[in-house]
Write a protein that holds these residues in place. Structure first.
Motif, PDB file in Angstrom:
ATOM      1  N   SER A   1       0.782  -1.085  -0.140  1.00 11.03           N
ATOM      2  CA  SER A   1      -0.102  -0.058   0.002  1.00 11.03           C
ATOM      3  C   SER A   1       0.968   1.286  -0.002  1.00 11.03           C
ATOM      4  CB  SER A   1      -0.871  -0.086   1.198  1.00 11.03           C
ATOM      5  OG  SER A   1      -1.562   1.113   1.485  1.00 11.03           O
ATOM      6  N   SER A   2       1.858   1.290   0.802  1.00 15.48           N
ATOM      7  CA  SER A   2       2.898   2.495   0.900  1.00 15.48           C
ATOM      8  C   SER A   2       3.455   2.808  -0.588  1.00 15.48           C
ATOM      9  CB  SER A   2       3.758   2.214   1.962  1.00 15.48           C
ATOM     10  OG  SER A   2       3.187   2.177   3.141  1.00 15.48           O
ATOM     11  N   PHE A   3       3.871   1.522  -0.972  1.00 16.54           N
ATOM     12  CA  PHE A   3       4.553   1.391  -2.377  1.00 16.54           C
ATOM     13  C   PHE A   3       3.732   2.061  -3.492  1.00 16.54           C
ATOM     14  CE2 PHE A   3       4.663  -0.616  -6.818  1.00 16.54           C
ATOM     15  CZ  PHE A   3       6.238  -0.207  -6.912  1.00 16.54           C
ATOM     16  N   ARG A   4       2.199   1.664  -3.428  1.00 22.88           N
ATOM     17  CA  ARG A   4       1.493   2.097  -4.477  1.00 22.88           C
ATOM     18  C   ARG A   4       1.364   3.848  -4.295  1.00 22.88           C
ATOM     19  NH1 ARG A   4      -1.294  -1.704  -7.292  1.00 22.88           N
ATOM     20  NH2 ARG A   4      -1.631  -3.899  -6.226  1.00 22.88           N
ATOM     21  N   LYS A   5       1.270   4.049  -2.870  1.00 23.33           N
ATOM     22  CA  LYS A   5       0.832   5.480  -2.768  1.00 23.33           C
ATOM     23  C   LYS A   5       2.405   6.406  -3.177  1.00 23.33           C
ATOM     24  CE  LYS A   5      -2.263   5.005   1.109  1.00 23.33           C
ATOM     25  NZ  LYS A   5      -2.295   5.109   2.535  1.00 23.33           N
ATOM     26  N   LEU A   6       3.427   6.086  -2.811  1.00 24.29           N
ATOM     27  CA  LEU A   6       4.549   6.656  -3.255  1.00 24.29           C
ATOM     28  C   LEU A   6       4.716   6.562  -4.709  1.00 24.29           C
ATOM     29  CD1 LEU A   6       7.254   7.929  -2.345  1.00 24.29           C
ATOM     30  CD2 LEU A   6       8.399   5.510  -2.545  1.00 24.29           C
ATOM     31  N   PHE A   7       4.422   5.750  -5.364  1.00 22.97           N
ATOM     32  CA  PHE A   7       4.460   5.548  -6.819  1.00 22.97           C
ATOM     33  C   PHE A   7       3.538   6.488  -7.363  1.00 22.97           C
ATOM     34  CE2 PHE A   7       4.142   4.012 -11.052  1.00 22.97           C
ATOM     35  CZ  PHE A   7       5.443   3.414 -11.401  1.00 22.97           C
ATOM     36  N   TYR A   8       2.470   6.511  -6.871  1.00 21.41           N
ATOM     37  CA  TYR A   8       1.346   7.451  -7.565  1.00 21.41           C
ATOM     38  C   TYR A   8       1.724   9.013  -7.260  1.00 21.41           C
ATOM     39  CZ  TYR A   8      -2.998   9.539  -8.689  1.00 21.41           C
ATOM     40  OH  TYR A   8      -3.950  10.582  -9.357  1.00 21.41           O
ATOM     41  N   ARG A   9       2.363   9.460  -6.111  1.00 16.53           N
ATOM     42  CA  ARG A   9       2.781  10.411  -6.183  1.00 16.53           C
ATOM     43  C   ARG A   9       3.976  11.045  -6.864  1.00 16.53           C
ATOM     44  NH1 ARG A   9       5.719  10.642  -0.613  1.00 16.53           N
ATOM     45  NH2 ARG A   9       3.694   9.623   0.065  1.00 16.53           N
ATOM     46  N   HIS A  10       4.899  10.281  -7.307  1.00 14.14           N
ATOM     47  CA  HIS A  10       5.983  10.595  -8.028  1.00 14.14           C
ATOM     48  C   HIS A  10       5.657  10.454  -9.649  1.00 14.14           C
ATOM     49  CE1 HIS A  10       9.667  10.847  -5.625  1.00 14.14           C
ATOM     50  NE2 HIS A  10       8.773  10.104  -4.522  1.00 14.14           N
ATOM     51  N   THR A  11       4.737   9.841 -10.117  1.00 12.11           N
ATOM     52  CA  THR A  11       4.294   9.491 -11.430  1.00 12.11           C
ATOM     53  C   THR A  11       3.044   9.764 -11.982  1.00 12.11           C
ATOM     54  OG1 THR A  11       3.244   7.300 -11.258  1.00 12.11           O
ATOM     55  CG2 THR A  11       5.878   7.442 -11.427  1.00 12.11           C
ATOM     56  N   GLY A  12       2.007  10.036 -10.833  1.00 14.45           N
ATOM     57  CA  GLY A  12       0.524  10.377 -11.295  1.00 14.45           C
ATOM     58  C   GLY A  12      -0.161   9.327 -11.745  1.00 14.45           C
ATOM     59  N   LEU A  13       0.311   7.954 -11.577  1.00 16.00           N
ATOM     60  CA  LEU A  13      -0.104   6.873 -12.267  1.00 16.00           C
ATOM     61  C   LEU A  13      -0.202   5.932 -11.138  1.00 16.00           C
ATOM     62  CD1 LEU A  13       0.900   6.690 -15.788  1.00 16.00           C
ATOM     63  CD2 LEU A  13      -1.520   7.226 -15.115  1.00 16.00           C
ATOM     64  N   SER A  14      -1.207   4.787 -10.975  1.00 13.42           N
ATOM     65  CA  SER A  14      -0.788   3.585 -10.073  1.00 13.42           C
ATOM     66  C   SER A  14       0.292   2.747 -10.990  1.00 13.42           C
ATOM     67  CB  SER A  14      -2.132   2.775 -10.089  1.00 13.42           C
ATOM     68  OG  SER A  14      -2.438   2.136 -11.390  1.00 13.42           O
ATOM     69  N   PRO A  15       0.914   1.930 -10.181  1.00 15.33           N
ATOM     70  CA  PRO A  15       1.860   0.955 -10.891  1.00 15.33           C
ATOM     71  C   PRO A  15       1.227   0.297 -12.125  1.00 15.33           C
ATOM     72  CG  PRO A  15       2.103   0.878  -8.459  1.00 15.33           C
ATOM     73  CD  PRO A  15       0.990   1.686  -8.606  1.00 15.33           C
ATOM     74  N   SER A  16       0.069  -0.398 -12.087  1.00 16.67           N
ATOM     75  CA  SER A  16      -0.666  -0.976 -13.113  1.00 16.67           C
ATOM     76  C   SER A  16      -0.906  -0.223 -14.100  1.00 16.67           C
ATOM     77  CB  SER A  16      -1.673  -1.739 -12.350  1.00 16.67           C
ATOM     78  OG  SER A  16      -1.578  -2.669 -11.209  1.00 16.67           O
ATOM     79  N   ALA A  17      -1.428   1.067 -13.907  1.00 20.83           N
ATOM     80  CA  ALA A  17      -1.648   1.980 -15.114  1.00 20.83           C
ATOM     81  C   ALA A  17      -0.413   2.244 -15.860  1.00 20.83           C
ATOM     82  CB  ALA A  17      -2.511   3.292 -14.390  1.00 20.83           C
ATOM     83  N   TYR A  18       0.636   2.640 -14.865  1.00 18.66           N
ATOM     84  CA  TYR A  18       1.957   2.990 -15.588  1.00 18.66           C
ATOM     85  C   TYR A  18       2.372   1.800 -16.497  1.00 18.66           C
ATOM     86  CZ  TYR A  18       6.840   4.638 -16.213  1.00 18.66           C
ATOM     87  OH  TYR A  18       7.811   4.924 -16.674  1.00 18.66           O
ATOM     88  N   ARG A  19       2.360   0.427 -15.937  1.00 16.66           N
ATOM     89  CA  ARG A  19       2.533  -0.545 -16.972  1.00 16.66           C
ATOM     90  C   ARG A  19       1.879  -0.765 -17.972  1.00 16.66           C
ATOM     91  NH1 ARG A  19       3.234  -6.095 -13.817  1.00 16.66           N
ATOM     92  NH2 ARG A  19       5.767  -5.748 -14.306  1.00 16.66           N
ATOM     93  N   LYS A  20       0.603  -0.296 -18.092  1.00 19.71           N
ATOM     94  CA  LYS A  20      -0.108  -0.559 -19.092  1.00 19.71           C
ATOM     95  C   LYS A  20       0.111   0.536 -20.226  1.00 19.71           C
ATOM     96  CE  LYS A  20      -5.143  -0.409 -20.405  1.00 19.71           C
ATOM     97  NZ  LYS A  20      -6.361  -0.343 -19.952  1.00 19.71           N
ATOM     98  N   LYS A  21       0.607   1.710 -19.771  1.00 19.10           N
ATOM     99  CA  LYS A  21       0.998   2.965 -20.457  1.00 19.10           C
ATOM    100  C   LYS A  21       2.378   2.809 -21.116  1.00 19.10           C
ATOM    101  CE  LYS A  21       0.488   7.873 -20.583  1.00 19.10           C
ATOM    102  NZ  LYS A  21      -0.709   7.917 -21.566  1.00 19.10           N
ATOM    103  N   PHE A  22       3.176   2.362 -20.345  1.00 19.91           N
ATOM    104  CA  PHE A  22       4.719   2.279 -20.892  1.00 19.91           C
ATOM    105  C   PHE A  22       5.368   1.018 -20.993  1.00 19.91           C
ATOM    106  CE2 PHE A  22       3.905   6.717 -18.520  1.00 19.91           C
ATOM    107  CZ  PHE A  22       4.361   7.232 -19.770  1.00 19.91           C
ATOM    108  N   SER A  23       4.608  -0.107 -20.727  1.00 19.98           N
ATOM    109  CA  SER A  23       5.452  -1.446 -20.983  1.00 19.98           C
ATOM    110  C   SER A  23       5.719  -1.732 -22.445  1.00 19.98           C
ATOM    111  CB  SER A  23       4.281  -2.563 -20.855  1.00 19.98           C
ATOM    112  OG  SER A  23       4.819  -3.729 -20.976  1.00 19.98           O
ATOM    113  N   LEU A  24       7.059  -2.125 -22.597  1.00 21.43           N
ATOM    114  CA  LEU A  24       7.762  -2.361 -23.807  1.00 21.43           C
ATOM    115  C   LEU A  24       7.369  -3.706 -24.261  1.00 21.43           C
ATOM    116  CD1 LEU A  24      11.234  -0.507 -23.128  1.00 21.43           C
ATOM    117  CD2 LEU A  24       9.131   0.258 -24.169  1.00 21.43           C
ATOM    118  N   LEU A  25       6.792  -4.476 -23.509  1.00 20.24           N
ATOM    119  CA  LEU A  25       6.305  -5.849 -23.948  1.00 20.24           C
ATOM    120  C   LEU A  25       5.102  -5.920 -24.717  1.00 20.24           C
ATOM    121  CD1 LEU A  25       7.088  -7.628 -20.641  1.00 20.24           C
ATOM    122  CD2 LEU A  25       8.674  -7.310 -22.273  1.00 20.24           C
ATOM    123  N   LEU A  26       5.151  -6.560 -25.535  1.00 16.55           N
ATOM    124  CA  LEU A  26       3.929  -6.822 -26.450  1.00 16.55           C
ATOM    125  C   LEU A  26       2.825  -7.921 -25.816  1.00 16.55           C
ATOM    126  CD1 LEU A  26       5.421  -6.748 -30.305  1.00 16.55           C
ATOM    127  CD2 LEU A  26       4.303  -4.643 -29.033  1.00 16.55           C
TER     128      LEU A  26
END
Length: 325
Positions: free
Chosen positions: A300-325
């Motif tokens: 939970s702390s990781f998710r909050k910190l990640f959102y504070r730094h990127t404006g996205l949740s970890p899952s949303a970030y992966r969906k937007k920027f993942s280099l894997l097809l």
């Protein structure tokens, strides 16, 4: 009909002139289609430069101007493109700055993309207002223009008579925004679909990569930065770091902040988030495992910190920027 001046200056990025030119041309066609064949074009666009000769873009492409600063035309909108390379010669070019200032004082809406915000700032017309620029230029902009409220997290800031956009490809976001403001939201929605532009982009945060200063000349602090880069997953205290550096806590805190611009714990957070971003971009490792590999036991702390730094949740970030097809 609104007149637009696309400013062509030395070392500009050619796509930030040709791209808006294409979009505004299509916008006028769509506007007539939506309004009827007798309707006037929405925009009349002119490439304007200091002199009546081709400007050389940073990639070597010549850009031919259709008007110069000596013309007495006052435009409705002035579009300052991306500038790539050394800004100083252009910021010292009084001819360009004075033309921009004159356009703004005579009622033009001044718009900029990326480093173009520096040119607007030089006119003095952004003083006391909010603005944005490319995230990599944010610290330099804030230091140079302390009387401007920099919104470095924003992709676009509209102050009425001045609109600034951050990021290189933000010329698309700005162009689309102008079609909504001076045309209609319906027109902008049509163009977003036509050009495949995501109209929901509002923040630069997801795109910002951390920059860790290692050229400050403080050997003890540099040694601790290198240690943190190798041991970012371990529990860390200020006392432990200060002891390793052979310094008192207060001295260590002061020197670390002076050298890096961050407190030691904020620096460690940035390191951990940067590693998490790389995991999310390049692997299919579950978020729970990434949190552990980034030094966080509490998901939970990781998710909050990640959102504070990127404006996205970890899952949303992966969906937007993942280099894997």
């Amino acid at each position: 009909m609104y007149t637009i001046a696309l400013l062509a200056v030395q070392d500009c990025m050619s796509s930030s002139i040709s791209g808006p030119l294409d979009l505004f041309s299509v916008a006028s066609l769509e506007w007539r289609r939506m309004s009827g064949p007798t309707a006037a074009p929405l925009f009349q666009t002119t490439v304007v430069g200091p002199e009546d000769k081709a400007i050389t873009a940073f990639n070597g492409l010549p850009i031919q101007t259709a008007a110069t600063f000596t013309d007495e035309t006052v435009y409705d909108i002035v579009f300052v493109p991306v500038i790539f390379g050394d800004l100083e010669p252009l910021l010292a070019d009084s001819k360009t700055i004075n033309w921009l200032s004159g356009q703004g004082k005579n009622g033009a809406c001044l718009c900029s993309v990326c480093a173009g915000a520096f040119l607007l700032a030089e006119t003095g017309l952004l003083k006391g207002k909010k603005a944005t620029t490319h995230w990599r230029l944010a610290s330099s902009f804030a230091e140079r223009y302390p009387d401007i409220s920099l919104r470095r997290e924003k992709l676009l800031v509209d102050e009425g008579d001045c609109i600034t956009a951050g990021g290189i490809s933000a010329y698309l976001d700005l162009s689309l925004y102008l079609t909504a403001r001076f045309g209609s939201p319906e027109l902008a929605a049509t163009l977003a679909k036509f050009f495949l532009i995501d109209p929901s982009r509002h923040l630069q945060l997801p795109y910002q990569a951390c920059s860790f200063n290692t050229h400050h000349g403080d050997a003890e602090i540099l040694a601790m930065q290198e240690w943190l880069a190798e041991n970012y997953t371990r529990p860390v205290t200020i006392n432990h770091l200060a002891d390793r550096a052979g310094l008192g806590e207060r001295t260590f805190m002061r020197r670390f902040k002076k050298a890096t611009g961050e407190t030691p714990l904020a620096y460690l957070q940035q390191l951990r988030v940067e590693m998490a971003r790389k995991f999310l971009e390049t692997t299919a490792v579950p978020v729970e495992e990434i949190a552990l590999q980034s030094g966080y036991q509490d998901l939970s702390s990781f998710r909050k910190l990640f959102y504070r730094h990127t404006g996205l949740s970890p899952s949303a970030y992966r969906k937007k920027f993942s280099l894997l097809l």
